[in-house]
Design an enzyme around this catalytic site. Structure first.
Site, PDB file in Angstrom:
ATOM      1  N   ARG A  27       0.812  -1.212   0.000  1.00 35.25           N
ATOM      2  CA  ARG A  27       0.000   0.000   0.000  1.00 35.25           C
ATOM      3  C   ARG A  27       0.847   1.265   0.000  1.00 35.25           C
ATOM      4  O   ARG A  27       0.321   2.371  -0.041  1.00 35.25           O
ATOM      5  CB  ARG A  27      -0.929   0.009   1.210  1.00 35.25           C
ATOM      6  CG  ARG A  27      -1.804  -1.217   1.326  1.00 35.25           C
ATOM      7  CD  ARG A  27      -2.620  -1.180   2.590  1.00 35.25           C
ATOM      8  NE  ARG A  27      -3.623  -0.140   2.523  1.00 35.25           N
ATOM      9  CZ  ARG A  27      -4.835  -0.298   2.032  1.00 35.25           C
ATOM     10  NH1 ARG A  27      -5.208  -1.460   1.575  1.00 35.25           N
ATOM     11  NH2 ARG A  27      -5.681   0.699   2.006  1.00 35.25           N
ATOM     12  N   TRP A  71       2.358   5.967   1.692  1.00 35.43           N
ATOM     13  CA  TRP A  71       2.487   6.363   0.293  1.00 35.43           C
ATOM     14  C   TRP A  71       2.194   7.856   0.290  1.00 35.43           C
ATOM     15  O   TRP A  71       1.081   8.283   0.605  1.00 35.43           O
ATOM     16  CB  TRP A  71       1.496   5.602  -0.570  1.00 35.43           C
ATOM     17  CG  TRP A  71       1.611   5.920  -2.027  1.00 35.43           C
ATOM     18  CD1 TRP A  71       2.553   5.448  -2.889  1.00 35.43           C
ATOM     19  CD2 TRP A  71       0.759   6.777  -2.791  1.00 35.43           C
ATOM     20  NE1 TRP A  71       2.340   5.968  -4.146  1.00 35.43           N
ATOM     21  CE2 TRP A  71       1.251   6.778  -4.111  1.00 35.43           C
ATOM     22  CE3 TRP A  71      -0.365   7.550  -2.490  1.00 35.43           C
ATOM     23  CZ2 TRP A  71       0.656   7.513  -5.138  1.00 35.43           C
ATOM     24  CZ3 TRP A  71      -0.953   8.284  -3.512  1.00 35.43           C
ATOM     25  CH2 TRP A  71      -0.447   8.251  -4.821  1.00 35.43           C
ATOM     26  N   ASN A  95      -4.883   6.605   6.900  1.00 37.48           N
ATOM     27  CA  ASN A  95      -4.894   6.248   5.484  1.00 37.48           C
ATOM     28  C   ASN A  95      -6.050   7.001   4.844  1.00 37.48           C
ATOM     29  O   ASN A  95      -7.180   6.875   5.292  1.00 37.48           O
ATOM     30  CB  ASN A  95      -5.077   4.726   5.330  1.00 37.48           C
ATOM     31  CG  ASN A  95      -5.480   4.316   3.919  1.00 37.48           C
ATOM     32  OD1 ASN A  95      -6.248   3.395   3.738  1.00 37.48           O
ATOM     33  ND2 ASN A  95      -4.961   4.978   2.916  1.00 37.48           N
ATOM     34  N   HIS A 484      -0.141  10.243 -37.892  1.00 37.12           N
ATOM     35  CA  HIS A 484      -0.766  11.562 -37.770  1.00 37.12           C
ATOM     36  C   HIS A 484      -0.026  12.451 -36.768  1.00 37.12           C
ATOM     37  O   HIS A 484      -0.630  13.311 -36.140  1.00 37.12           O
ATOM     38  CB  HIS A 484      -2.241  11.411 -37.400  1.00 37.12           C
ATOM     39  CG  HIS A 484      -3.036  10.728 -38.468  1.00 37.12           C
ATOM     40  ND1 HIS A 484      -3.322  11.333 -39.676  1.00 37.12           N
ATOM     41  CD2 HIS A 484      -3.541   9.476 -38.551  1.00 37.12           C
ATOM     42  CE1 HIS A 484      -3.996  10.482 -40.444  1.00 37.12           C
ATOM     43  NE2 HIS A 484      -4.138   9.339 -39.775  1.00 37.12           N
ATOM     44  N   LYS A 583       0.013  -0.725  -4.459  1.00 35.32           N
ATOM     45  CA  LYS A 583      -0.882  -1.715  -5.063  1.00 35.32           C
ATOM     46  C   LYS A 583      -2.338  -1.251  -5.046  1.00 35.32           C
ATOM     47  O   LYS A 583      -3.071  -1.442  -6.000  1.00 35.32           O
ATOM     48  CB  LYS A 583      -0.746  -3.037  -4.299  1.00 35.32           C
ATOM     49  CG  LYS A 583      -1.617  -4.166  -4.827  1.00 35.32           C
ATOM     50  CD  LYS A 583      -1.001  -4.776  -6.042  1.00 35.32           C
ATOM     51  CE  LYS A 583      -1.847  -5.875  -6.656  1.00 35.32           C
ATOM     52  NZ  LYS A 583      -1.566  -5.982  -8.099  1.00 35.32           N
TER      53      LYS A 583
HETATM   54  O1  M6R Z   1      -7.280  -2.681  -7.690  1.00 34.83           O
HETATM   55  P1  M6R Z   1      -7.662  -2.096  -8.998  1.00 34.83           P
HETATM   56  O2  M6R Z   1      -7.801  -3.106 -10.077  1.00 34.83           O
HETATM   57  O3  M6R Z   1      -8.886  -1.231  -8.921  1.00 34.83           O
HETATM   58  O4  M6R Z   1      -6.440  -1.172  -9.408  1.00 34.83           O
HETATM   59  C1  M6R Z   1      -6.486  -0.353 -10.537  1.00 34.83           C
HETATM   60  C2  M6R Z   1      -5.112   0.161 -10.871  1.00 34.83           C
HETATM   61  O5  M6R Z   1      -4.606   0.931  -9.838  1.00 34.83           O
HETATM   62  C3  M6R Z   1      -4.131  -0.969 -11.159  1.00 34.83           C
HETATM   63  O6  M6R Z   1      -4.605  -1.814 -12.160  1.00 34.83           O
HETATM   64  C4  M6R Z   1      -2.766  -0.413 -11.617  1.00 34.83           C
HETATM   65  O7  M6R Z   1      -2.901   0.230 -12.836  1.00 34.83           O
HETATM   66  C5  M6R Z   1      -1.756  -1.544 -11.680  1.00 34.83           C
HETATM   67  N1  M6R Z   1      -0.711  -1.296 -10.737  1.00 34.83           N
HETATM   68  C6  M6R Z   1      -1.156  -1.723 -13.017  1.00 34.83           C
HETATM   69  O8  M6R Z   1      -0.256  -2.786 -13.037  1.00 34.83           O
END
Ligand code: M6R
Length: 588
Positions: A27, A71, A95, A484, A583
């Site tokens: 996270r 983060w 958070n 283009h 993540k």
């Molecule tokens: O948990 P989620 O699928 O909602 O997350 C969406 C994006 O944050 C996630 O897919 C992100 O783009 C990945 N780290 C790409 O690898």
């Protein structure tokens, strides 16, 4: 994002908190800190960087504490901006994002209070101290009533033997058992303790003292049911692989068998009824999940002739979207906690869409918001870069397409979907070939991924993966659009990956290949058609098994994931924890 933990029990809190924080590092890993309370004394340790920076505090005494892995949103990653934030007798980990922090800080400053960090979160500790008149719980209630934005909070008060938790739009779970009471941003941080776990809902509070007591927004006691979870799935290990990302890629063929679904079982009757009525589909998602939506649009429109709109959730939520009657909204999210996807899903639902959550995480917030939940069953994904969850989303979304076709009177195409795991297995094995391509990408100024139709959607995903874990500038581009303007960027230092799996437009994509080759670019081809692999413009190619055209992204993404992974490690990066990312994106 950020991850928070809390512990009160018979063991020393520091090692328990650190173990939990390590599990939550996905996270955010900009800084970490813990606060312990013992005999009315608050002790705080904070460090810039990973949780491992705190390991020398393992022996600190104290059975009660909170912790945080950050983060950065407000203020640089630094020790002063690290949590817990302490003011007066309060220590707090947060958070989320406090959107009215500026006004609240001005109010505090007018009372002569001084701030020691640049964060939005520190103001929470100041408000707690201001509202405290001897009752911890009412001070927390008065404080959160002043906050705009999102928060999951764990709070210590030097006057009280306990932790208070509060949440709004950021996840929080609590657990009890094994001689202790626990709190965490998600189950993974505490599952290994083998405890009973409960989720906290927006507006609720929990007090972890001699036991867990839950309160509603008016501080009236409430009771809760514990949730079911799979402790093994929640405590992943690398199983001998060097990185979680590689392990998760290797799991893809096996995962797909659990993700496909023919929706014939009685429990899907309600969903099938909705499909019969569906006249259009809106997919809301972010990042990789958005790309799986784009791939699904191609398959659903081509095979079912039902219109599909795929919307970036952060745009959708502020666009006053039009939701027509009989709209099926699919909110696609690996984590089920992405703030923008949750907000977009809520809007679609409020405008009358039937909301289906396509998610990988049981008990995530989106499962409680949706009218119906379809699990992708990919198992826990730890690496920040989404891989197996993307393929699992595709398998499920293609299954929905098949069921939709049947619901509309067609024959469906589930047999074709059932053949995908085997094809994916062959493609996965072939992917190791891309390791030989890596030297061509290491010194690249930028990289292009080209494709048409579904191949364009896959190109976007290949490019995102490469950017995310290699930090190389890259773009996924529609093959026909390059001329283009963007072709001006292509020269001999620009490797181009062409994805060519759509027979009807294969020669058209090859036109773009000629154009970039003529400008000196080296072309790396991913295709299902052998005849293109020996073309003089192609530096190297990877041949995929033939597959129904609408479903090829589930195969063609595999070498793109592998390419990003191997370039990442060749550049000395940790693909599991790319810089600046986390993540689960639980903030706007
Ligand atoms: O948990 P989620 O699928 O909602 O997350 C969406 C994006 O944050 C996630 O897919 C992100 O783009 C990945 N780290 C790409 O690898």
């Amino acid at each position: 994002m950020c991850g928070i933990v809390g512990y009160y029990g018979s063991e020393n809190a520091a090692p328990v908190l650190l173990k939990g924080l390590e599990k939550l590092e996905y996270r955010g890993y900009d800084s970490a800190g813990i606060a312990l309370l013992e005999n009315g004394n608050l002790r705080v340790v904070r460090k810039k960087g990973r949780v491992s920076e705190l390991f020398n505090v393992k022996d600190m005494s104290g059975k009660l504490g909170i912790g945080h892995t950050r983060w950065a949103t407000h203020g640089a990653p630094s020790e002063t901006n690290a949590h817990p934030h302490v003011y007066g007798r309060f220590a707090v980990v947060h958070n989320g994002i406090i959107e009215n922090d500026f006004a609240l800080k001005e109010e505090c400053r007018s009372r002569g209070e001084v701030f020691s960090s640049e964060t939005d979160s520190e103001v929470i500790a100041h408000l707690l101290e201001f509202y405290y008149e001897g009752n911890f719980l009412t001070a927390v209630k008065s404080t959160v009533e002043r906050l705009k934005g999102s928060y999951a909070l764990a709070i210590l008060c030097a006057d009280c033997e306990g932790i208070i938790l509060a949440r709004k739009s950021s996840p929080l779970v609590v657990g009890s058992g094994n001689g202790g009471l626990f709190a965490a941003s998600d189950i993974s941080a505490i599952a290994a303790q083998g405890v009973d776990i409960y989720t906290l809902e927006d507006g609720e509070f929990a007090l972890l003292a001699t036991e867990i007591t839950f309160f509603d927004g008016n501080l009236k006691r409430i009771s809760k049911e514990k949730i079911e979870y799979d402790a093994e799935d929640e405590t992943p290990d690398k199983k001998g692989y060097r990185h979680f990302m590689r392990k998760e890629m290797a799991e893809i063929p096996a995962v797909l068998g659990k993700s496909v679904c023919d929706f014939t079982a009685a429990k899907y009757r309600e969903f099938y009824r909705v499909l019969k009525q569906t006249e259009q589909i809106q997919i809301v998602a972010c990042g990789t999940a958005y790309h799986s939506g784009l791939c699904a649009k191609h398959a659903i429109e081509s095979l079912c002739r039902v219109p599909v709109e795929v919307c970036i959730a952060s745009e959708y939520r502020y666009s006053n979207p039009i939701v027509r009657p009989y709209t099926l909204a699919l909110a696609v999210s690996q984590s089920g906690e992405t703030a923008d996807t949750l907000a977009a899903a809520e809007i679609a639902k409020s405008k009358g869409a039937y909301l289906v959550a396509v998610t990988n995480v049981p008990y995530s917030t989106i499962t409680r918001l949706a009218d119906y939940v379809l699990p992708t069953n990919a198992g826990r994904e730890v690496a920040v870069a989404a891989t197996k969850s993307f393929n699992a989303q595709l398998a499920l979304l293609y299954s929905i397409a098949s069921a939709l076709d049947k619901a509309k009177g067609g024959a469906g195409f589930f047999d074709e979907i059932l053949s995908l795991p085997e094809k994916v297995k062959c493609a996965e094995e072939a992917c190791e070939e891309v390791r030989a391509w890596v030297p061509h990408f290491l010194g690249a100024r930028s990289v292009f991924f080209l494709g048409r139709g579904a191949d364009y959607a896959t190109s976007l995903e290949g490019s995102l993966k490469l950017k995310e874990i290699t930090y190389l500038p890259s773009e996924g581009y529609p093959a026909g659009e390059l001329k283009h303007g963007t072709l001006a960027l292509v020269d001999s230092s620009t490797p181009v990956v062409a994805v060519l799996t759509q027979k009807s437009v294969a020669d058209k994509t090859m036109n773009a290949v000629h154009e970039v080759y003529a400008r000196g670019a080296k072309v790396f081809l991913i295709t299902c058609f052998e005849e293109y692999t020996s073309r003089k413009e192609v530096t190297a190619s990877l041949l995929l098994p033939e597959c129904k055209e609408e479903f090829t992204p589930i195969l063609s993404v595999l070498p793109l994931q592998a390419l990003a992974y191997y370039v990442s490690i060749a550049r000395g990066n940790n693909p599991d924890k790319p810089r600046n990312l986390a993540k689960s994106v639980t903030v706007e």
